[in-house]
Design a protein around this motif. Sequence first.
Motif, PDB file in Angstrom:
ATOM      1  N   TYR A  34      35.368  23.294  35.295  1.00 50.49           N
ATOM      2  CA  TYR A  34      34.316  22.492  35.939  1.00 50.49           C
ATOM      3  C   TYR A  34      32.925  22.880  35.439  1.00 50.49           C
ATOM      4  N   THR A  35      32.621  24.163  35.408  1.00 51.88           N
ATOM      5  CA  THR A  35      31.292  24.582  34.956  1.00 51.88           C
ATOM      6  C   THR A  35      31.096  24.278  33.479  1.00 51.88           C
ATOM      7  N   LEU A  36      32.189  24.244  32.713  1.00 53.62           N
ATOM      8  CA  LEU A  36      32.078  23.851  31.307  1.00 53.62           C
ATOM      9  C   LEU A  36      31.682  22.383  31.205  1.00 53.62           C
ATOM     10  N   VAL A  37      32.320  21.518  31.996  1.00 50.88           N
ATOM     11  CA  VAL A  37      31.959  20.096  32.001  1.00 50.88           C
ATOM     12  C   VAL A  37      30.482  19.925  32.352  1.00 50.88           C
ATOM     13  N   VAL A  38      30.040  20.611  33.385  1.00 47.17           N
ATOM     14  CA  VAL A  38      28.646  20.502  33.820  1.00 47.17           C
ATOM     15  C   VAL A  38      27.702  21.011  32.736  1.00 47.17           C
ATOM     16  N   ALA A  39      28.009  22.154  32.161  1.00 46.26           N
ATOM     17  CA  ALA A  39      27.139  22.738  31.140  1.00 46.26           C
ATOM     18  C   ALA A  39      27.007  21.820  29.930  1.00 46.26           C
ATOM     19  N   VAL A  40      28.128  21.253  29.486  1.00 51.11           N
ATOM     20  CA  VAL A  40      28.079  20.378  28.313  1.00 51.11           C
ATOM     21  C   VAL A  40      27.320  19.095  28.635  1.00 51.11           C
ATOM     22  N   ALA A  41      27.529  18.564  29.839  1.00 56.09           N
ATOM     23  CA  ALA A  41      26.796  17.362  30.248  1.00 56.09           C
ATOM     24  C   ALA A  41      25.292  17.631  30.296  1.00 56.09           C
ATOM     25  N   LEU A  42      24.911  18.812  30.751  1.00 58.15           N
ATOM     26  CA  LEU A  42      23.496  19.162  30.825  1.00 58.15           C
ATOM     27  C   LEU A  42      22.885  19.418  29.447  1.00 58.15           C
ATOM     28  N   SER A  43      23.724  19.729  28.462  1.00 56.81           N
ATOM     29  CA  SER A  43      23.216  20.125  27.148  1.00 56.81           C
ATOM     30  C   SER A  43      22.765  18.957  26.278  1.00 56.81           C
ATOM     31  N   ALA A  44      23.024  17.717  26.698  1.00 56.31           N
ATOM     32  CA  ALA A  44      22.592  16.562  25.908  1.00 56.31           C
ATOM     33  C   ALA A  44      21.078  16.590  25.760  1.00 56.31           C
ATOM     34  N   GLN A  45      20.608  16.522  24.521  1.00 56.23           N
ATOM     35  CA  GLN A  45      19.178  16.551  24.215  1.00 56.23           C
ATOM     36  C   GLN A  45      18.498  17.796  24.789  1.00 56.23           C
ATOM     37  N   ALA A  46      19.230  18.885  24.807  1.00 55.71           N
ATOM     38  CA  ALA A  46      18.690  20.170  25.258  1.00 55.71           C
ATOM     39  C   ALA A  46      19.371  21.268  24.443  1.00 55.71           C
ATOM     40  N   THR A  47      18.809  22.464  24.469  1.00 55.48           N
ATOM     41  CA  THR A  47      19.404  23.578  23.725  1.00 55.48           C
ATOM     42  C   THR A  47      20.385  24.340  24.605  1.00 55.48           C
ATOM     43  N   ASP A  48      21.372  24.957  23.973  1.00 59.60           N
ATOM     44  CA  ASP A  48      22.314  25.782  24.729  1.00 59.60           C
ATOM     45  C   ASP A  48      21.587  26.920  25.428  1.00 59.60           C
ATOM     46  N   VAL A  49      20.590  27.497  24.764  1.00 66.80           N
ATOM     47  CA  VAL A  49      19.828  28.602  25.352  1.00 66.80           C
ATOM     48  C   VAL A  49      19.146  28.146  26.640  1.00 66.80           C
ATOM     49  N   PRO A 119      30.791  10.144  35.073  1.00 68.22           N
ATOM     50  CA  PRO A 119      29.380   9.869  34.761  1.00 68.22           C
ATOM     51  C   PRO A 119      28.760  10.974  33.907  1.00 68.22           C
ATOM     52  N   GLY A 120      28.082  10.577  32.845  1.00 70.64           N
ATOM     53  CA  GLY A 120      27.410  11.552  31.991  1.00 70.64           C
ATOM     54  C   GLY A 120      28.315  12.259  30.997  1.00 70.64           C
ATOM     55  N   VAL A 121      29.590  11.875  30.961  1.00 70.17           N
ATOM     56  CA  VAL A 121      30.542  12.510  30.045  1.00 70.17           C
ATOM     57  C   VAL A 121      30.962  11.495  28.978  1.00 70.17           C
ATOM     58  N   GLY A 122      30.480  11.690  27.754  1.00 71.83           N
ATOM     59  CA  GLY A 122      30.861  10.834  26.641  1.00 71.83           C
ATOM     60  C   GLY A 122      31.980  11.465  25.838  1.00 71.83           C
ATOM     61  N   ARG A 123      32.283  10.881  24.716  1.00 74.09           N
ATOM     62  CA  ARG A 123      33.381  11.376  23.882  1.00 74.09           C
ATOM     63  C   ARG A 123      33.124  12.804  23.394  1.00 74.09           C
ATOM     64  N   LYS A 124      31.856  13.087  23.015  1.00 75.68           N
ATOM     65  CA  LYS A 124      31.538  14.424  22.517  1.00 75.68           C
ATOM     66  C   LYS A 124      31.774  15.474  23.594  1.00 75.68           C
ATOM     67  N   THR A 125      31.280  15.209  24.798  1.00 74.43           N
ATOM     68  CA  THR A 125      31.473  16.150  25.898  1.00 74.43           C
ATOM     69  C   THR A 125      32.954  16.330  26.201  1.00 74.43           C
ATOM     70  N   ALA A 126      33.686  15.232  26.242  1.00 74.81           N
ATOM     71  CA  ALA A 126      35.127  15.312  26.504  1.00 74.81           C
ATOM     72  C   ALA A 126      35.829  16.155  25.450  1.00 74.81           C
ATOM     73  N   ASN A 127      35.461  15.967  24.194  1.00 77.26           N
ATOM     74  CA  ASN A 127      36.096  16.725  23.116  1.00 77.26           C
ATOM     75  C   ASN A 127      35.776  18.213  23.200  1.00 77.26           C
ATOM     76  N   VAL A 128      34.539  18.540  23.585  1.00 73.53           N
ATOM     77  CA  VAL A 128      34.176  19.955  23.752  1.00 73.53           C
ATOM     78  C   VAL A 128      35.046  20.597  24.830  1.00 73.53           C
ATOM     79  N   VAL A 129      35.192  19.916  25.951  1.00 76.20           N
ATOM     80  CA  VAL A 129      35.977  20.459  27.055  1.00 76.20           C
ATOM     81  C   VAL A 129      37.455  20.587  26.663  1.00 76.20           C
ATOM     82  N   LEU A 130      37.989  19.570  26.029  1.00 77.62           N
ATOM     83  CA  LEU A 130      39.390  19.632  25.577  1.00 77.62           C
ATOM     84  C   LEU A 130      39.608  20.792  24.619  1.00 77.62           C
ATOM     85  N   ASN A 131      38.658  20.992  23.710  1.00 75.79           N
ATOM     86  CA  ASN A 131      38.790  22.046  22.703  1.00 75.79           C
ATOM     87  C   ASN A 131      38.618  23.429  23.313  1.00 75.79           C
TER      88      ASN A 131
END
Length: 214
Positions: A34-49, A119-131
């Motif tokens: 769950y926190t991975l999904v949230v983190a990746v969703a929040l990372s769009a147009q933002a830095t991981d840091v 909501p807020g989860v596109g293909r890229k986010t889904a692939n990150v979570v799956l991987n």
Amino acid sequence: MVKQLGYHQIRAIFDRFHATEPEPKGELEHVNAYTLVVAVALSAQATDVGVNKATRALFQIADTPEKMLALGEEGLIEHIKTIGLYRQKAKNVIKLSRILVEDYGGVVPNSRAALQSLPGVGRKTANVVLNMWWGVPAQAVDTHIFRVGNRTGIAVGKDVNAVERAIEDNIPADYQQHAHHWLILHGRYTCKARKPMCGNCIIRDLCPYEDKNI
């Protein structure tokens, strides 16, 4: 545009990536799916840091969709207001949390279609979570991978979907699991957009990029 490299050239490149970093990891901090999904969703147009700074305290009090709903949208905003587009992202996180609770019993689904329906989860986010969570060799193509893939000839394509297919078609199967992490890290720290650090690049002699910097 650089031409697509052949199998043996690509294997030589990933042999070096593997030798340098056998188990590359994503840089977004998380404690569960769950926190991975949230983190990746929040990372769009933002830095991981930037995302990590915002979520460290957040995930201590809201590491499940139930706890996130209890925190509420305004409470969430207080934690993530340093992140770009934070208001819309907060709305999406609350919405996806409600869907997870009501439709999935609070459990993050492990199918791409189900993830992309959130909501807020596109293909890229889904692939990150799956991987990253389920070990599926899914390829999440971001700006780094798109640039590196085309610049080096590792995965050539005119759009992110084409590059994703090129990775799946051309990178050896035994390197598929970590391929997108190696490419992201290479793009983030060496093969940078404006000033690629070609002089420090471990694949410089294998790369066909014409504008190499010494």
